[in-house]
Design a protein around this motif. Structure first.
Motif, PDB file in Angstrom:
ATOM      1  N   GLN A 109      -1.143   3.892  30.344  1.00 27.34           N
ATOM      2  CA  GLN A 109      -0.202   3.377  29.349  1.00 27.34           C
ATOM      3  C   GLN A 109       1.036   2.776  30.021  1.00 27.34           C
ATOM      4  O   GLN A 109       1.566   1.770  29.562  1.00 27.34           O
ATOM      5  CB  GLN A 109       0.222   4.482  28.382  1.00 27.34           C
ATOM      6  CG  GLN A 109      -0.880   4.890  27.424  1.00 27.34           C
ATOM      7  CD  GLN A 109      -0.494   6.111  26.621  1.00 27.34           C
ATOM      8  OE1 GLN A 109      -0.224   7.170  27.180  1.00 27.34           O
ATOM      9  NE2 GLN A 109      -0.467   5.957  25.302  1.00 27.34           N
ATOM     10  N   LEU A 110       1.497   3.392  31.088  1.00 30.51           N
ATOM     11  CA  LEU A 110       2.674   2.873  31.796  1.00 30.51           C
ATOM     12  C   LEU A 110       2.410   1.495  32.404  1.00 30.51           C
ATOM     13  O   LEU A 110       3.336   0.694  32.561  1.00 30.51           O
ATOM     14  CB  LEU A 110       3.126   3.846  32.887  1.00 30.51           C
ATOM     15  CG  LEU A 110       3.817   5.113  32.382  1.00 30.51           C
ATOM     16  CD1 LEU A 110       3.978   6.111  33.512  1.00 30.51           C
ATOM     17  CD2 LEU A 110       5.160   4.798  31.761  1.00 30.51           C
ATOM     18  N   LYS A 111       1.162   1.213  32.717  1.00 29.29           N
ATOM     19  CA  LYS A 111       0.811  -0.085  33.305  1.00 29.29           C
ATOM     20  C   LYS A 111       0.690  -1.195  32.269  1.00 29.29           C
ATOM     21  O   LYS A 111       0.627  -2.370  32.622  1.00 29.29           O
ATOM     22  CB  LYS A 111      -0.507   0.038  34.075  1.00 29.29           C
ATOM     23  CG  LYS A 111      -0.408   0.919  35.309  1.00 29.29           C
ATOM     24  CD  LYS A 111      -1.757   1.092  35.961  1.00 29.29           C
ATOM     25  CE  LYS A 111      -1.685   2.128  37.077  1.00 29.29           C
ATOM     26  NZ  LYS A 111      -3.005   2.478  37.591  1.00 29.29           N
ATOM     27  N   GLU A 112       0.678  -0.829  30.999  1.00 29.60           N
ATOM     28  CA  GLU A 112       0.501  -1.828  29.941  1.00 29.60           C
ATOM     29  C   GLU A 112       1.676  -2.801  29.907  1.00 29.60           C
ATOM     30  O   GLU A 112       2.817  -2.440  30.152  1.00 29.60           O
ATOM     31  CB  GLU A 112       0.358  -1.149  28.579  1.00 29.60           C
ATOM     32  CG  GLU A 112      -0.932  -0.388  28.429  1.00 29.60           C
ATOM     33  CD  GLU A 112      -1.032   0.363  27.116  1.00 29.60           C
ATOM     34  OE1 GLU A 112      -0.122   0.238  26.252  1.00 29.60           O
ATOM     35  OE2 GLU A 112      -2.014   1.110  26.952  1.00 29.60           O
ATOM     36  N   THR A 113       1.346  -4.039  29.575  1.00 24.16           N
ATOM     37  CA  THR A 113       2.353  -5.096  29.447  1.00 24.16           C
ATOM     38  C   THR A 113       2.968  -5.024  28.057  1.00 24.16           C
ATOM     39  O   THR A 113       2.259  -4.817  27.065  1.00 24.16           O
ATOM     40  CB  THR A 113       1.704  -6.475  29.669  1.00 24.16           C
ATOM     41  OG1 THR A 113       1.081  -6.476  30.959  1.00 24.16           O
ATOM     42  CG2 THR A 113       2.725  -7.582  29.596  1.00 24.16           C
ATOM     43  N   LEU A 114       4.277  -5.190  27.976  1.00 24.57           N
ATOM     44  CA  LEU A 114       4.945  -5.242  26.675  1.00 24.57           C
ATOM     45  C   LEU A 114       4.509  -6.518  25.961  1.00 24.57           C
ATOM     46  O   LEU A 114       4.170  -7.513  26.605  1.00 24.57           O
ATOM     47  CB  LEU A 114       6.469  -5.233  26.860  1.00 24.57           C
ATOM     48  CG  LEU A 114       7.061  -3.995  27.539  1.00 24.57           C
ATOM     49  CD1 LEU A 114       8.569  -4.178  27.745  1.00 24.57           C
ATOM     50  CD2 LEU A 114       6.783  -2.737  26.741  1.00 24.57           C
ATOM     51  N   LYS A 115       4.575  -6.513  24.642  1.00 21.93           N
ATOM     52  CA  LYS A 115       4.157  -7.689  23.866  1.00 21.93           C
ATOM     53  C   LYS A 115       4.951  -8.925  24.274  1.00 21.93           C
ATOM     54  O   LYS A 115       4.424 -10.027  24.296  1.00 21.93           O
ATOM     55  CB  LYS A 115       4.311  -7.419  22.377  1.00 21.93           C
ATOM     56  CG  LYS A 115       3.312  -6.421  21.867  1.00 21.93           C
ATOM     57  CD  LYS A 115       3.483  -6.130  20.407  1.00 21.93           C
ATOM     58  CE  LYS A 115       2.470  -5.052  20.044  1.00 21.93           C
ATOM     59  NZ  LYS A 115       2.726  -4.440  18.780  1.00 21.93           N
ATOM     60  N   GLU A 116       6.207  -8.718  24.580  1.00 21.39           N
ATOM     61  CA  GLU A 116       7.049  -9.785  25.116  1.00 21.39           C
ATOM     62  C   GLU A 116       8.119  -9.143  25.987  1.00 21.39           C
ATOM     63  O   GLU A 116       8.514  -8.002  25.748  1.00 21.39           O
ATOM     64  CB  GLU A 116       7.694 -10.616  24.007  1.00 21.39           C
ATOM     65  CG  GLU A 116       8.594  -9.840  23.076  1.00 21.39           C
ATOM     66  CD  GLU A 116       9.148 -10.713  21.980  1.00 21.39           C
ATOM     67  OE1 GLU A 116      10.369 -10.924  21.980  1.00 21.39           O
ATOM     68  OE2 GLU A 116       8.356 -11.168  21.138  1.00 21.39           O
ATOM     69  N   PRO A 117       8.565  -9.816  27.031  1.00 11.12           N
ATOM     70  CA  PRO A 117       9.604  -9.231  27.892  1.00 11.12           C
ATOM     71  C   PRO A 117      10.880  -8.937  27.089  1.00 11.12           C
ATOM     72  O   PRO A 117      11.312  -9.747  26.279  1.00 11.12           O
ATOM     73  CB  PRO A 117       9.863 -10.311  28.933  1.00 11.12           C
ATOM     74  CG  PRO A 117       8.639 -11.166  28.930  1.00 11.12           C
ATOM     75  CD  PRO A 117       8.125 -11.119  27.521  1.00 11.12           C
ATOM     76  N   VAL A 118      11.416  -7.756  27.295  1.00 17.81           N
ATOM     77  CA  VAL A 118      12.651  -7.336  26.637  1.00 17.81           C
ATOM     78  C   VAL A 118      13.558  -6.744  27.707  1.00 17.81           C
ATOM     79  O   VAL A 118      13.112  -5.907  28.500  1.00 17.81           O
ATOM     80  CB  VAL A 118      12.359  -6.273  25.546  1.00 17.81           C
ATOM     81  CG1 VAL A 118      13.643  -5.831  24.853  1.00 17.81           C
ATOM     82  CG2 VAL A 118      11.359  -6.785  24.531  1.00 17.81           C
ATOM     83  N   HIS A 119      14.801  -7.186  27.744  1.00 15.78           N
ATOM     84  CA  HIS A 119      15.768  -6.712  28.748  1.00 15.78           C
ATOM     85  C   HIS A 119      15.231  -6.918  30.176  1.00 15.78           C
ATOM     86  O   HIS A 119      15.493  -6.115  31.054  1.00 15.78           O
ATOM     87  CB  HIS A 119      16.110  -5.236  28.557  1.00 15.78           C
ATOM     88  CG  HIS A 119      16.522  -4.848  27.184  1.00 15.78           C
ATOM     89  ND1 HIS A 119      17.658  -5.340  26.585  1.00 15.78           N
ATOM     90  CD2 HIS A 119      15.938  -4.029  26.266  1.00 15.78           C
ATOM     91  CE1 HIS A 119      17.762  -4.816  25.368  1.00 15.78           C
ATOM     92  NE2 HIS A 119      16.739  -4.038  25.148  1.00 15.78           N
ATOM     93  N   HIS A 120      14.434  -7.915  30.388  1.00 13.83           N
ATOM     94  CA  HIS A 120      13.781  -8.207  31.674  1.00 13.83           C
ATOM     95  C   HIS A 120      12.702  -7.180  32.031  1.00 13.83           C
ATOM     96  O   HIS A 120      12.276  -7.106  33.178  1.00 13.83           O
ATOM     97  CB  HIS A 120      14.803  -8.318  32.816  1.00 13.83           C
ATOM     98  CG  HIS A 120      15.847  -9.352  32.564  1.00 13.83           C
ATOM     99  ND1 HIS A 120      15.598 -10.694  32.616  1.00 13.83           N
ATOM    100  CD2 HIS A 120      17.156  -9.225  32.236  1.00 13.83           C
ATOM    101  CE1 HIS A 120      16.704 -11.358  32.338  1.00 13.83           C
ATOM    102  NE2 HIS A 120      17.664 -10.491  32.095  1.00 13.83           N
ATOM    103  N   PHE A 121      12.264  -6.385  31.059  1.00 16.41           N
ATOM    104  CA  PHE A 121      11.169  -5.447  31.282  1.00 16.41           C
ATOM    105  C   PHE A 121       9.881  -6.133  30.866  1.00 16.41           C
ATOM    106  O   PHE A 121       9.793  -6.712  29.787  1.00 16.41           O
ATOM    107  CB  PHE A 121      11.337  -4.165  30.443  1.00 16.41           C
ATOM    108  CG  PHE A 121      12.651  -3.461  30.621  1.00 16.41           C
ATOM    109  CD1 PHE A 121      13.274  -3.377  31.856  1.00 16.41           C
ATOM    110  CD2 PHE A 121      13.270  -2.855  29.542  1.00 16.41           C
ATOM    111  CE1 PHE A 121      14.483  -2.715  32.017  1.00 16.41           C
ATOM    112  CE2 PHE A 121      14.475  -2.188  29.678  1.00 16.41           C
ATOM    113  CZ  PHE A 121      15.079  -2.119  30.917  1.00 16.41           C
ATOM    114  N   ASN A 122       8.871  -6.034  31.725  1.00 13.68           N
ATOM    115  CA  ASN A 122       7.573  -6.633  31.425  1.00 13.68           C
ATOM    116  C   ASN A 122       6.510  -5.599  31.093  1.00 13.68           C
ATOM    117  O   ASN A 122       5.568  -5.889  30.379  1.00 13.68           O
ATOM    118  CB  ASN A 122       7.102  -7.487  32.605  1.00 13.68           C
ATOM    119  CG  ASN A 122       8.013  -8.666  32.830  1.00 13.68           C
ATOM    120  OD1 ASN A 122       8.293  -9.422  31.900  1.00 13.68           O
ATOM    121  ND2 ASN A 122       8.507  -8.818  34.042  1.00 13.68           N
ATOM    122  N   THR A 123       6.662  -4.400  31.644  1.00 14.04           N
ATOM    123  CA  THR A 123       5.671  -3.344  31.436  1.00 14.04           C
ATOM    124  C   THR A 123       6.336  -2.104  30.847  1.00 14.04           C
ATOM    125  O   THR A 123       7.558  -1.959  30.884  1.00 14.04           O
ATOM    126  CB  THR A 123       4.984  -2.945  32.759  1.00 14.04           C
ATOM    127  OG1 THR A 123       5.968  -2.343  33.615  1.00 14.04           O
ATOM    128  CG2 THR A 123       4.337  -4.135  33.452  1.00 14.04           C
TER     129      THR A 123
END
Length: 151
Positions: A109-123
């Motif tokens: 789950q930690l390796k999953e990509t966010l639906k869209e980058p938020v606050h420069h976070f991708n995963t």
């Protein structure tokens, strides 16, 4: 690597719980001169932020009462509260329950990509890593605030 993030979160959260259990309701509600908030606000903010970074950003439903966002979101202050905050014992219970939920996050789950980058976070790991940092900063604030009260 990802299990390290969960272990670090657990370590930071256990510090937070330890601090919370060492307080009285009276001390938790006192606001030291020069501070915008109380220790209770700090604790509630830690819970709300962790819910955001570890559950909401990854696409999961929040498991906190709506009251936490109303009272403890960034920019809120106890002096402006319109609702009665939870008791310190309730906040401490919520800290523990949230730790149990977050400890169930798998390395996959930690390796999953966010639906869209938020606050420069991708995963999810990016967001979780920041959550550990964020909680540690607020734990430091609580420790400083406790010194004002000689606790």
């Amino acid at each position: 690597m990802s299990q390290i993030i969960i272990n670090q979160f657990s370590m930071a959260r256990n510090w937070t719980i330890e601090l919370a259990e060492d307080l009285t309701e009276e001390i938790a509600n006192m606001q030291p001169e020069g501070f915008n908030n109380t220790i209770k606000w700090q604790l509630g903010h830690i819970i709300g932020a962790a819910e955001y970074f570890m559950r909401i950003l990854p696409g999961n439903q929040a498991e906190l009462p709506v009251l936490y966002q109303e009272l403890f979101s960034p920019g809120t202050r106890p002096s402006e509260w319109k609702s009665e905050p939870p008791h310190l014992s309730e906040i401490t219970i919520e800290l523990k329950k949230q730790l149990e939920r977050i400890n169930k996050i798998s390395p996959e789950q930690l390796k999953e990509t966010l639906k869209e980058p938020v606050h420069h976070f991708n995963t999810v790991a990016d967001s979780a890593s920041f959550c550990v940092l964020h909680e540690s900063v607020h734990v430091g604030q609580i420790q400083i605030m406790k010194q004002f009260f000689k606790v």
